[in-house]
Structures are given as structure tokens and as C-alpha cells.
Design an enzyme around this catalytic site. Structure first.
Site, PDB file in Angstrom:
ATOM      1  N   ALA A 104      -1.486   0.590  -3.491  1.00 48.91           N
ATOM      2  CA  ALA A 104      -2.927   0.828  -2.594  1.00 48.91           C
ATOM      3  C   ALA A 104      -2.537   0.215  -1.378  1.00 48.91           C
ATOM      4  O   ALA A 104      -3.751  -0.107  -0.656  1.00 48.91           O
ATOM      5  CB  ALA A 104      -3.754  -0.011  -3.518  1.00 48.91           C
ATOM      6  N   SER A 108       1.264  -5.359  -3.423  1.00 44.39           N
ATOM      7  CA  SER A 108       1.423  -5.881  -4.802  1.00 44.39           C
ATOM      8  C   SER A 108       2.834  -6.437  -5.047  1.00 44.39           C
ATOM      9  O   SER A 108       3.007  -7.535  -5.498  1.00 44.39           O
ATOM     10  CB  SER A 108       0.748  -4.872  -5.800  1.00 44.39           C
ATOM     11  OG  SER A 108       1.610  -4.461  -6.570  1.00 44.39           O
ATOM     12  N   ASP A 152       5.245  -6.919   5.030  1.00 45.49           N
ATOM     13  CA  ASP A 152       4.510  -7.260   3.665  1.00 45.49           C
ATOM     14  C   ASP A 152       5.112  -8.648   3.369  1.00 45.49           C
ATOM     15  O   ASP A 152       4.324  -9.455   2.880  1.00 45.49           O
ATOM     16  CB  ASP A 152       4.789  -6.085   2.599  1.00 45.49           C
ATOM     17  CG  ASP A 152       3.807  -5.273   2.550  1.00 45.49           C
ATOM     18  OD1 ASP A 152       3.395  -4.891   4.013  1.00 45.49           O
ATOM     19  OD2 ASP A 152       3.359  -4.337   1.720  1.00 45.49           O
TER      20      ASP A 152
HETATM   21  O1  PMV Z   1       2.934  -1.517   1.790  1.00 45.64           O
HETATM   22  P1  PMV Z   1       2.009  -0.806   2.599  1.00 45.64           P
HETATM   23  O2  PMV Z   1       1.408   0.450   2.034  1.00 45.64           O
HETATM   24  O3  PMV Z   1       1.050  -1.819   3.201  1.00 45.64           O
HETATM   25  O4  PMV Z   1       2.938  -0.113   4.029  1.00 45.64           O
HETATM   26  C1  PMV Z   1       3.494  -1.074   4.588  1.00 45.64           C
HETATM   27  C2  PMV Z   1       3.154  -0.455   5.956  1.00 45.64           C
HETATM   28  C3  PMV Z   1       4.137   0.538   6.505  1.00 45.64           C
HETATM   29  O5  PMV Z   1       4.055   0.366   7.877  1.00 45.64           O
HETATM   30  C4  PMV Z   1       3.361   1.801   6.342  1.00 45.64           C
HETATM   31  C5  PMV Z   1       5.758   0.490   6.034  1.00 45.64           C
HETATM   32  C6  PMV Z   1       6.547  -0.913   6.565  1.00 45.64           C
HETATM   33  O6  PMV Z   1       7.267  -0.870   5.902  1.00 45.64           O
HETATM   34  O7  PMV Z   1       6.017  -1.468   7.299  1.00 45.64           O
END
Ligand code: PMV
Length: 312
Positions: A104, A108, A152
Site C-alpha cells: 500500500a 511494510s 523506504d
Molecule cells: O514502497 P512504495 O510503494 O512507497 O514505493 C516506493 C517509491 C517509488 O519511488 C515508487 C519506488 C522507489 O524505489 O523509490
């Protein structure tokens, strides 16, 4: 072995998702209302190296030995052993729980990795520095995402707002004045790897169209950081709206996300955009103390399955 536990927050991307994969800056913030937790409990009656991974929320209960190389939970535990040069760990059960919605855009996978790395390393008497925790979590992110930018694992490891540029040292920063964000979940699970892959194909076919879009997104992230650091958070509302428009042009929004964004704005949000990989997952809205409740109600009326209000 006494029990060791660690937890890590969820996250949202305030600005710059997708463009961050192409080297532009992004801003991400931790969301501590939702968390992943890992607990390591010694099992002195079991043979050495018997490691059981119990993750009910993730539908997993298995012995480490039985899990394949590309299983993200197994990979994170093996990564810690490798980092610490441990060949035969004492037997233990690793229990993982998480309240972070999966697939989402709330980090996570990275949060589970960070919590597991910290709990396992601590249980072995060898806590790891943030830099290594983040790097190990990044390796596992590759199994989830393919080509992750690293945003992340970085925001979740440091648990502070980050201004993230791929390949550059981590920059954390603070808001001079607090501001409030409502997160609205479409309830649609959307693996980031698909949206990232689709955009990559479009970019490969026509980079001239997408490069200026990425440039502008990077500029929005830079302006937003300035506004947040100088105590003018309301300035980021229009920047969020523009970022959403650019994400639509990248083809990573969806009718459901657009509808929640529209509903939030109509209910008085100062700005709104999708957050994360897109196509489903979450959107975010900048709200004031006067509008937050109205925005929450409008999102739920527009079919959001859940809202979370967080103060940065
Ligand atoms: O994990 P998410 O869905 O928040 O996606 C990360 C953000 C993106 O820029 C789409 C992908 C990335 O690796 O930075």
C-alpha cells in the site's frame, strides 16, 4: 538467550516518488502510528541453527532452512548472519507482527526488514549501526521491488523526515512548525514493482517526455523541504497538487486514487496527492485542525477503507 525485540515505523512519501528512481530528490516521512515488530526468543531445547520464522500477519510459519533464497524474510535473517560472520546461530524463534498495510506504499516490507535486522543482531549481542541496518534492508528491498531507490529503507531506519537522493549520503531534517497529514487507503493492493516497471518502459520509449516531468518533481521536493524547514508548511499544499498532476502524467495514478484526492480537496484539504508506488495503495492530504475531521469523513464517504492522521 533473553527475548529481544525491535520495531520500525511505516512511512509515506510526501514528494518525489518514481522520479526518485531517476535520481531526483524525494521527501519521505515516518508514520509511527503503524509499526512492524520483531521478537527473538531463544529456544535452548532445539538443535543449534534451528531458526523458526513466525509471521502470522504475513501468512508465514516456517523453519529458515526450508525457505528459498528469494524469500524476503529468510533473506533478511541470512543477511544478518552473513554480515556478522555467524555460521551456526543459537536456536531461536523469530516472531514478526505488523500493523502496516501491505502493498500500500507504506513501507511494510522495509519496516519488517529493519525490525528483524535490529532484533536478530541485538539477540546475538552485536547491534548494528543505522548505516548497515539500512544497507541490509536495501538488499531485501530488491526482492520486493526490483530496482528500489532506497528511500523506504532509509526513512524507516532513521525514523525521521528524510530528503533522499539516490546514491547520496542520508539527509534528515526537521519541520520548524508541525503540520498534519491524513492518509487515505484505497484498499487496492498494488505491488510497486509493476508501476515502476511500466514507467521504465514508457521512459525508455520516450525519455524526452518524462525527463522534464521528473525534473519538475525534483524541484517540487526541493521547494517543499525549504517550506517545511522554514516553518511554512501550508506552502506545500499547492506543491502536492502539482506533484499529483505529474504522477498522473507518469501513468501511475488510478481512478480510485484520483477520486480520493478530489474528495479530500473538496472537503478543504490544502493539497492532496497519491503517495508511494501508485495505481492503488494510499493518498495523502495536507489538513489543518479545522479541516482534518471533514477530510477524514469525505475520504471514508469516497470509499477509503482506512484513514490515518499523522503529525509531522
Ligand atoms: O514502497 P512504495 O510503494 O512507497 O514505493 C516506493 C517509491 C517509488 O519511488 C515508487 C519506488 C522507489 O524505489 O523509490
Amino acid at each position: 538467550m533473553p527475548a529481544f525485540s525491535a520495531s520500525a515505523p511505516g512511512k509515506i512519501i510526501l514528494f518525489g516518488e518514481h522520479a526518485v528512481v531517476y535520481g531526483r530528490p524525494a521527501i519521505a516521512i515516518p508514520v509511527s502510528q503503524v509499526r512492524a515488530r520483531a521478537m527473538v526468543m531463544g529456544e535452548p531445547r532445539l538443535a543449534p541453527a534451528s531458526v523458526r520464522i513466525q509471521a502470522v500477519d504475513l501468512g508465514r510459519d516456517a523453519m529458515l532452512d526450508s525457505l528459498p533464497e528469494n524469500d524476503p524474510l529468510a533473506a533478511v535473517v541470512r543477511g544478518v548472519f552473513r554480515e556478522l560472520g555467524i555460521e551456526s546461530p543459537p536456536a531461536f524463534t523469530l516472531r514478526i507482527t505488523s500493523t502496516i498495510p501491505q502493498a500500500a506504499g507504506m513501507g511494510s516490507g522495509a519496516a519488517v526488514s529493519v525490525a528483524v535486522i535490529r532484533a536478530v543482531a541485538a539477540s546475538l549481542g552485536r547491534p548494528l549501526p543505522d548505516e548497515i541496518v539500512s544497507a541490509l534492508a536495501y538488499e531485501v528491498e530488491k526482492l520486493y521491488h526490483g530496482t528500489p531507490s532506497g528511500v523506504d529503507n532509509t526513512v524507516i531506519t532513521y525514523a525521521k523526515p528524510v530528503y533522499f537522493v539516490r546514491g547520496q549520503p542520508v539527509q534528515t531534517f526537521q519541520a520548524l512548525q508541525p503540520f498534519k497529514i491524513v492518509i487515505g487507503d484505497t484498499g487496492i493492493k498494488s505491488p510497486t514493482v509493476i508501476a515502476v516497471g511500466d514507467l521504465r518502459r514508457l521512459w525508455q520509449e520516450n525519455s524526452q517526455r518524462y525527463e522534464p516531468i521528473f525534473d519538475r518533481v525534483g524541484e517540487l521536493a526541493r521547494l517543499a523541504r525549504q517550506a517545511i524547514e522554514s516553518g511554512q508548511p501550508w506552502v506545500i499544499g499547492p506543491l502536492m497538487n502539482e506533484n499529483h498532476l505529474l504522477l498522473q502524467q507518469m501513468g501511475v495514478s488510478s481512478p480510485e486514487l484520483d477520486e480520493l484526492v478530489r474528495a479530500a480537496r473538496q472537503a478543504g484539504a490544502l493539497g492532496a496527492k497519491l503517495s508511494g508506488g501508485g495505481r492503488g495503495g494510499n493518498m495523502i492530504a495536507l489538513v489543518s485542525d479545522e479541516t482534518d475531521q471533514k477530510v477524514v469523513e469525505a475520504l471514508l464517504a469516497a470509499s477509503a477503507v482506512r484513514t490515518i492522521t499523522t503529525v509531522i
